[in-house]
Design a protein around this motif. Structure first.
Motif, mmCIF file in Angstrom:
data_model
loop_
_atom_site.group_PDB
_atom_site.id
_atom_site.type_symbol
_atom_site.label_atom_id
_atom_site.label_comp_id
_atom_site.label_asym_id
_atom_site.label_seq_id
_atom_site.Cartn_x
_atom_site.Cartn_y
_atom_site.Cartn_z
ATOM 1 N N GLY A 1 -154.728 79.733 30.089
ATOM 2 C CA GLY A 1 -155.611 79.949 28.953
ATOM 3 C C GLY A 1 -156.302 81.299 29.003
ATOM 4 N N TRP A 2 -157.349 81.427 28.173
ATOM 5 C CA TRP A 2 -158.119 82.656 28.063
ATOM 6 C C TRP A 2 -157.203 83.816 27.687
ATOM 7 C CZ3 TRP A 2 -159.001 78.889 31.603
ATOM 8 C CH2 TRP A 2 -160.275 78.348 31.646
ATOM 9 N N THR A 3 -156.172 83.508 26.905
ATOM 10 C CA THR A 3 -155.151 84.497 26.571
ATOM 11 C C THR A 3 -155.501 85.225 25.276
ATOM 12 O OG1 THR A 3 -153.460 83.089 27.587
ATOM 13 C CG2 THR A 3 -152.694 84.793 26.069
ATOM 14 N N PHE A 4 -155.383 86.541 25.299
ATOM 15 C CA PHE A 4 -155.447 87.312 24.060
ATOM 16 C C PHE A 4 -154.572 88.545 24.199
ATOM 17 C CE2 PHE A 4 -158.821 89.124 26.615
ATOM 18 C CZ PHE A 4 -158.787 90.479 26.351
ATOM 19 N N LEU A 5 -154.016 88.941 23.079
ATOM 20 C CA LEU A 5 -153.174 90.138 23.002
ATOM 21 C C LEU A 5 -153.656 91.014 21.848
ATOM 22 C CD1 LEU A 5 -149.593 88.603 23.338
ATOM 23 C CD2 LEU A 5 -150.782 90.006 25.042
ATOM 24 N N ALA A 6 -153.457 92.314 21.987
ATOM 25 C CA ALA A 6 -153.730 93.225 20.884
ATOM 26 C C ALA A 6 -152.904 92.779 19.676
ATOM 27 C CB ALA A 6 -153.365 94.656 21.283
ATOM 28 N N ARG A 7 -153.456 92.927 18.483
ATOM 29 C CA ARG A 7 -152.798 92.399 17.281
ATOM 30 C C ARG A 7 -151.398 92.948 17.047
ATOM 31 N NH1 ARG A 7 -155.599 93.280 12.248
ATOM 32 N NH2 ARG A 7 -156.875 94.838 13.268
ATOM 33 N N LYS A 8 -151.148 94.166 17.445
ATOM 34 C CA LYS A 8 -149.807 94.717 17.181
ATOM 35 C C LYS A 8 -148.723 93.978 17.968
ATOM 36 C CE LYS A 8 -148.389 98.705 19.771
ATOM 37 N NZ LYS A 8 -148.313 100.145 19.877
ATOM 38 N N TYR A 9 -149.116 93.135 18.927
ATOM 39 C CA TYR A 9 -148.157 92.366 19.730
ATOM 40 C C TYR A 9 -148.051 90.910 19.277
ATOM 41 C CZ TYR A 9 -148.320 96.492 22.593
ATOM 42 O OH TYR A 9 -148.240 97.795 23.024
ATOM 43 N N TRP A 10 -148.783 90.544 18.233
ATOM 44 C CA TRP A 10 -148.743 89.174 17.731
ATOM 45 C C TRP A 10 -147.414 88.910 17.029
ATOM 46 C CZ3 TRP A 10 -154.014 88.192 14.864
ATOM 47 C CH2 TRP A 10 -155.057 88.219 15.795
ATOM 48 N N ASN B 1 -158.563 77.014 15.729
ATOM 49 C CA ASN B 1 -157.758 78.179 16.076
ATOM 50 C C ASN B 1 -156.284 77.884 15.785
ATOM 51 O OD1 ASN B 1 -156.589 80.454 17.158
ATOM 52 N ND2 ASN B 1 -157.860 80.454 19.001
ATOM 53 N N ILE B 2 -155.985 77.847 14.499
ATOM 54 C CA ILE B 2 -154.643 77.483 14.028
ATOM 55 C C ILE B 2 -153.589 78.443 14.558
ATOM 56 C CG2 ILE B 2 -153.202 77.055 11.980
ATOM 57 C CD1 ILE B 2 -155.631 75.081 12.458
ATOM 58 N N ARG B 3 -153.900 79.722 14.571
ATOM 59 C CA ARG B 3 -152.952 80.731 15.053
ATOM 60 C C ARG B 3 -152.533 80.435 16.502
ATOM 61 N NH1 ARG B 3 -155.536 85.130 13.329
ATOM 62 N NH2 ARG B 3 -156.878 85.148 15.133
ATOM 63 N N SER B 4 -153.500 80.165 17.383
ATOM 64 C CA SER B 4 -153.177 79.871 18.785
ATOM 65 C C SER B 4 -152.516 78.506 18.941
ATOM 66 C CB SER B 4 -154.432 79.956 19.651
ATOM 67 O OG SER B 4 -154.867 81.300 19.731
ATOM 68 N N GLN B 5 -152.875 77.551 18.083
ATOM 69 C CA GLN B 5 -152.201 76.244 18.128
ATOM 70 C C GLN B 5 -150.716 76.421 17.844
ATOM 71 O OE1 GLN B 5 -154.204 73.459 15.504
ATOM 72 N NE2 GLN B 5 -156.203 74.060 16.316
ATOM 73 N N ALA C 1 -148.903 79.159 18.146
ATOM 74 C CA ALA C 1 -148.272 79.914 19.230
ATOM 75 C C ALA C 1 -148.011 79.007 20.433
ATOM 76 C CB ALA C 1 -149.152 81.096 19.638
ATOM 77 N N THR C 2 -148.927 78.094 20.710
ATOM 78 C CA THR C 2 -148.771 77.162 21.835
ATOM 79 C C THR C 2 -147.633 76.186 21.555
ATOM 80 O OG1 THR C 2 -151.131 77.399 22.321
ATOM 81 C CG2 THR C 2 -150.016 75.523 23.310
ATOM 82 N N LYS D 1 -145.075 76.814 19.625
ATOM 83 C CA LYS D 1 -143.825 77.586 19.631
ATOM 84 C C LYS D 1 -143.214 77.695 21.023
ATOM 85 C CE LYS D 1 -143.487 81.161 16.175
ATOM 86 N NZ LYS D 1 -143.870 82.535 15.851
ATOM 87 N N ILE D 2 -144.056 77.658 22.067
ATOM 88 C CA ILE D 2 -143.510 77.766 23.422
ATOM 89 C C ILE D 2 -143.160 76.396 24.005
ATOM 90 C CG2 ILE D 2 -144.599 79.978 23.922
ATOM 91 C CD1 ILE D 2 -146.617 78.299 25.683
ATOM 92 N N GLY D 3 -143.282 75.346 23.183
ATOM 93 C CA GLY D 3 -142.850 74.022 23.616
ATOM 94 C C GLY D 3 -143.946 73.083 24.063
ATOM 95 N N ALA D 4 -145.200 73.458 23.896
ATOM 96 C CA ALA D 4 -146.301 72.577 24.290
ATOM 97 C C ALA D 4 -146.441 71.438 23.281
ATOM 98 C CB ALA D 4 -147.606 73.356 24.384
ATOM 99 N N VAL D 5 -146.811 70.272 23.796
ATOM 100 C CA VAL D 5 -146.963 69.070 22.979
ATOM 101 C C VAL D 5 -148.432 68.633 23.027
ATOM 102 C CG1 VAL D 5 -146.261 66.654 22.743
ATOM 103 C CG2 VAL D 5 -144.599 68.375 23.484
ATOM 104 N N GLU D 6 -148.967 68.340 21.858
ATOM 105 C CA GLU D 6 -150.358 67.897 21.760
ATOM 106 C C GLU D 6 -150.545 66.605 22.557
ATOM 107 O OE1 GLU D 6 -153.422 66.673 18.234
ATOM 108 O OE2 GLU D 6 -151.829 68.096 17.723
ATOM 109 N N SER D 7 -151.649 66.535 23.314
ATOM 110 C CA SER D 7 -151.898 65.324 24.106
ATOM 111 C C SER D 7 -153.378 64.962 24.152
ATOM 112 C CB SER D 7 -151.351 65.494 25.531
ATOM 113 O OG SER D 7 -152.180 66.367 26.267
ATOM 114 N N GLY D 8 -154.043 65.065 23.008
ATOM 115 C CA GLY D 8 -155.434 64.638 22.937
ATOM 116 C C GLY D 8 -156.378 65.793 22.660
#
Length: 178
Positions: free
Chosen positions: A94-103, A134-138, A140-141, A143-150
């Motif tokens: 977590g605590w992940t952020f990237l400069a916008r040009k890399y989004w 934080n819909i954008r990060s949801q 992105a999460t 997209k990498i295969g994470a599954v909601e679990s609560g």
């Protein structure tokens, strides 16, 4: 086996190396963009006095990285391992952020893949907590295969606890030999 929370990881597009105090100026230059934080529960993290607390916590965590673009060797963001729990066989990314040009490109995917590959040497589960708004990060999460679990309440800086969605990626099963 001991979980190395700050390995040096390198991919085609990015490199992750342990965060140091000398990274302050370059990392704050990235983090000072208000649009990075607009959906985050701590949406004023672009302010120097708020980011200073985040940066200090990152250094003290023992699991924080800077993300470096391998082409120009510039710092483009940060991420962190946190909360290693050998009993539950899990670690948080977590605590992940990237400069916008890399989004919206391959950078986040490669970063997470490097971290997941490392983590799955030690644990069966990797968890992510993303602010409920934080819909954008949801996305992105997911997209990498994470599954909601609560859900879970999390504290950011000196703010009251806020609701986060908990995601999990389980260690892939070994491929059967044919």
């Amino acid at each position: 086996m001991h979980f190395d929370l700050q390995p040096h990881l390198k991919g085609e597009l990015i490199e992750l190396r342990p965060l140091t105090a000398q990274d302050w100026e370059d990392l704050f230059a990235v983090a000072s963009d208000p649009l990075i934080w607009e959906q985050h529960p701590e949406n004023d993290r672009y302010k120097e006095e708020v980011f200073k607390i985040f940066f200090k916590d990152a250094l003290e965590s023992g699991g924080a990285f800077v993300v470096i673009d391998t082409k120009d060797e510039q710092i483009i963001g940060s991420t962190r391992f946190h909360g290693y729990d050998p009993e539950k066989s899990e670690i948080e990314i977590g605590w992940t952020f990237l400069a916008r040009k890399y989004w919206g490109r391959r950078y986040n995917r490669e970063m997470k893949q490097l971290m997941l590959t490392h983590a799955f040497r030690f644990v069966e589960n990797v968890v992510f907590f993303v602010g409920e708004n934080n819909i954008r990060s949801q996305r992105a999460t997911e997209k990498i295969g994470a599954v909601e679990s609560g859900t879970a309440k999390r504290v950011y800086g000196n703010r009251p606890a806020s609701l986060n969605i908990r995601y999990v990626i389980k260690k892939p099963l070994p491929k059967a030999e044919s």
